[in-house]
Write an enzyme that holds these catalytic residues in place. Structure first.
Site, PDB file in Angstrom:
ATOM      1  N   HIS A 146       0.832  -1.199   0.000  1.00 50.42           N
ATOM      2  CA  HIS A 146       0.000   0.000   0.000  1.00 50.42           C
ATOM      3  C   HIS A 146       0.871   1.255   0.000  1.00 50.42           C
ATOM      4  O   HIS A 146       2.015   1.249   0.442  1.00 50.42           O
ATOM      5  CB  HIS A 146      -0.958   0.011   1.199  1.00 50.42           C
ATOM      6  CG  HIS A 146      -0.280   0.109   2.529  1.00 50.42           C
ATOM      7  ND1 HIS A 146       0.229   1.292   3.021  1.00 50.42           N
ATOM      8  CD2 HIS A 146      -0.033  -0.831   3.456  1.00 50.42           C
ATOM      9  CE1 HIS A 146       0.759   1.079   4.199  1.00 50.42           C
ATOM     10  NE2 HIS A 146       0.621  -0.205   4.489  1.00 50.42           N
ATOM     11  N   GLU A 189      -3.086  -7.527   7.353  1.00 52.61           N
ATOM     12  CA  GLU A 189      -1.868  -7.256   8.110  1.00 52.61           C
ATOM     13  C   GLU A 189      -1.793  -8.158   9.343  1.00 52.61           C
ATOM     14  O   GLU A 189      -2.815  -8.621   9.847  1.00 52.61           O
ATOM     15  CB  GLU A 189      -1.900  -5.775   8.537  1.00 52.61           C
ATOM     16  CG  GLU A 189      -0.752  -5.315   9.374  1.00 52.61           C
ATOM     17  CD  GLU A 189       0.553  -5.257   8.609  1.00 52.61           C
ATOM     18  OE1 GLU A 189       1.332  -6.217   8.701  1.00 52.61           O
ATOM     19  OE2 GLU A 189       0.778  -4.250   7.916  1.00 52.61           O
TER      20      GLU A 189
END
Length: 137
Positions: free
Chosen positions: A22, A98
């Site tokens: 990201h 994550e």
């Protein structure tokens, strides 16, 4: 792997997988975000996502079969321009989320660097479990 409709002697076409992290968020390099909700890309991160989309589209949109993203806002916001540039939809997968950093989530990196456990995370990450969270392995 899908079975080829070609003859027995034909090898399946290789699959190329591109992993795109990201883009930058307002807290990148300052805190350990982990699974913190509501963390969006900053201006720089949106520009990074657009640049990644242009580069991937330049490979040939017909070569991109799918774009996958974790459910994290920052990951979805990075994947969206890529998917748009190659004409596919973003497929969200929880398995790409994550790691759970437990009680370290949202803490300042400058504070975490001072902890004795920080050295273990850096030298032997697969042997470390985050307090109240999970290990990388």
């Amino acid at each position: 792997m899908a079975r080829s409709k070609a003859g027995k002697n034909e090898k399946p076409k290789p699959t190329t997988v591109l992993l795109v992290r990201h883009g930058r968020t307002p807290t990148t390099g300052k805190v350990l975000p982990g699974r913190a909700k509501g963390l969006h890309l900053g201006d720089e991160g949106r520009a990074q996502a657009e640049k990644a989309a242009q580069r991937i589209a330049a490979l040939g949109a017909d070569k991109v079969a799918a774009v996958y993203s974790s459910p994290m806002e920052r990951a979805r916001e990075t994947a969206a321009p890529i998917a748009k540039a190659v004409g596919v939809r973003v497929r969200q997968r929880k398995g790409l989320i994550e790691a759970d950093f437990g009680s370290w989530t949202g803490r300042k990196l400058s504070d975490l660097y001072k902890l004795p456990e920080w050295e273990q995370v850096q030298k032997y990450p697969s042997g470390f479990r985050f307090p109240g969270g999970e290990s990388f392995s």
